[in-house]
Enzyme design. Structure first.
Site, PDB file in Angstrom:
ATOM      1  N   CYS A  14       0.849  -1.188   0.000  1.00 17.75           N
ATOM      2  CA  CYS A  14       0.000   0.000   0.000  1.00 17.75           C
ATOM      3  C   CYS A  14       0.889   1.243   0.000  1.00 17.75           C
ATOM      4  O   CYS A  14       1.464   1.605   1.031  1.00 17.75           O
ATOM      5  CB  CYS A  14      -0.905  -0.028   1.235  1.00 17.75           C
ATOM      6  SG  CYS A  14      -1.852   1.472   1.456  1.00 17.75           S
ATOM      7  N   CYS A  16      -0.159   3.978   2.355  1.00 18.75           N
ATOM      8  CA  CYS A  16       0.106   3.754   3.790  1.00 18.75           C
ATOM      9  C   CYS A  16       1.602   3.835   4.100  1.00 18.75           C
ATOM     10  O   CYS A  16       2.004   4.413   5.095  1.00 18.75           O
ATOM     11  CB  CYS A  16      -0.368   2.378   4.234  1.00 18.75           C
ATOM     12  SG  CYS A  16      -1.820   1.793   3.413  1.00 18.75           S
ATOM     13  N   ASP A  17       2.413   3.190   3.262  1.00 19.28           N
ATOM     14  CA  ASP A  17       3.821   2.991   3.616  1.00 19.28           C
ATOM     15  C   ASP A  17       4.799   3.823   2.796  1.00 19.28           C
ATOM     16  O   ASP A  17       5.996   3.819   3.076  1.00 19.28           O
ATOM     17  CB  ASP A  17       4.188   1.504   3.447  1.00 19.28           C
ATOM     18  CG  ASP A  17       3.353   0.629   4.355  1.00 19.28           C
ATOM     19  OD1 ASP A  17       3.062   1.069   5.473  1.00 19.28           O
ATOM     20  OD2 ASP A  17       2.973  -0.485   3.944  1.00 19.28           O
TER      21      ASP A  17
END
Ligand code: NAP
Length: 309
Positions: A136, A139-140
């Site tokens: 992701c 997200c990361d």
């Protein structure tokens, strides 16, 4: 939880499809519960910016949109329970849902469990997740500021991830097993024009190189068989999704890829059970198509509860 209480509808999964089903059900006066594992939003909550959901002219982040959808459903009386569903008997009357927080009963069930990122199936892929392997970018991605990252895939997810990462990382290398992208045209020009995005066409990742964290990937040219090593700090695997249908296997009819077979009515092979959002067979998996399913499922459930179907 009220012992032995029978809900009119239990929605399994609190993504956009699930909370739209809950909104329509609660507004229709149905006693409605959403069972959600972690927090509202599903995959949508992991999306940094959603620009193609109508009504938000400047875009909206997925987490905020998820919260709004939950609050809207709850305004009409839908309840949410944070519980992991462990087993379901969808043929019983009422239908039985065993969860980490106890057993729930319902006359109808909307399965809105969505789809999760597909893995490449490489050695040490799971062990390196969070240590260089990620699924992701929203997200990361921020962990890879000014670093070199590989994105694997050629669809809309890979294209969107590469674009997002190009604004954070020093260099992005997109590895795709074909010589053209599957992603919609809107992505092509910005990707080609980005100065820090490189492409490795006709290539697959065959090995994750690592010490205690990822240090690079081994590539194989699918035409020539030639191998190459790319040093990188991270690899984002964006090769599609797999439906979360383990819980309904053996009860609901699934297609070859594991999606619940249902048309736009969302009806499954079992009466009173509806497949909502990314988890069902459909042409386009988007937030707008998931929310449409939520409305359709409740329409069908109301007819079912009234004894009309
Ligand atoms: P997708 O469209 O199924 O694309 C998956 C990509 O990964 C394909 O290019 C595929 O290659 C490649 N792939 C699959 N398995 C692989 C493997 N084992 N090794 C290497 N490559 C592999 O999936 P997606 O991009 O996640 O999109 C899913 C759905 O969400 C789509 O309907 C998409 O339109 C939608 N979506 C929309 C947006 C947007 O509109 N902004 C953003 C994200 C997602 P091949 O091309 O060779 O099959």
């Amino acid at each position: 939880m009220r012992e032995g209480h029978i809900y009119d509808m239990i929605v399994v999964g609190g993504g956009p499809g699930g909370y739209t089903a809950a909104l329509y059900a609660a507004r229709a006066g149905l006693d409605t519960l959403v069972l959600e594992k972690l927090s509202a939003g599903g995959q949508m909550a992991l999306t940094e910016e959603i620009d193609n959901y109508p009504g938000f002219e400047d875009g909206i982040d997925g987490f905020t949109l998820a919260e709004k959808m939950q609050q809207q459903a709850e305004r009409f009386g839908a309840k949410s329970e944070y519980a992991q569903v462990e087993r379901m008997d969808l043929t019983a009357a009422p239908k039985v849902l065993e969860t980490s927080e106890g057993t729930f009963y319902a006359k109808t069930v909307a399965v809105a469990t969505g789809a999760n990122p597909r893995e490449l199936g490489l050695a040490n892929e799971a062990a390196l997740t969070g240590r260089g392997v990620a699924y992701c970018a929203a997200c990361d991605g921020i962990r890879y500021k000014d670093k070199t990252v590989v994105v694997v895939g050629g669809g809309n997810s890979a294209a969107a991830d590469a674009m997002l990462l190009s604004r954070i990382a020093k260099k992005v290398i997109l590895v795709h097993r074909r010589d053209t992208l599957r992603a919609t045209k809107i992505y092509h020009e910005p990707l080609m024009q980005a100065e820090n995005i490189e492409f490795r066409w006709n290539s697959t990742v065959t090995e994750l190189l690592h010490t205690d964290k990822l240090t690079g990937v081994r590539l194989k040219d699918v035409n020539t068989g030639m191998e190459a090593i790319l040093s990188c700090d991270g690899v984002f695997i964006s090769v599609g999704r797999k439906p979360a249908t383990e819980l309904v296997q053996g009860q609901l009819e699934l297609d070859r890829s594991g999606y619940i077979i249902a048309d736009e009515t969302t009806r499954t092979n079992l009466p009173g059970v509806y497949a909502v959002g990314d988890v069902r067979t459909k042409m386009l998996r988007q937030v707008v198509t998931a929310v449409a399913d939520g409305a359709a499922a409740v329409h069908m459930a109301e007819e079912y509860l009234a004894g009309a179907v």
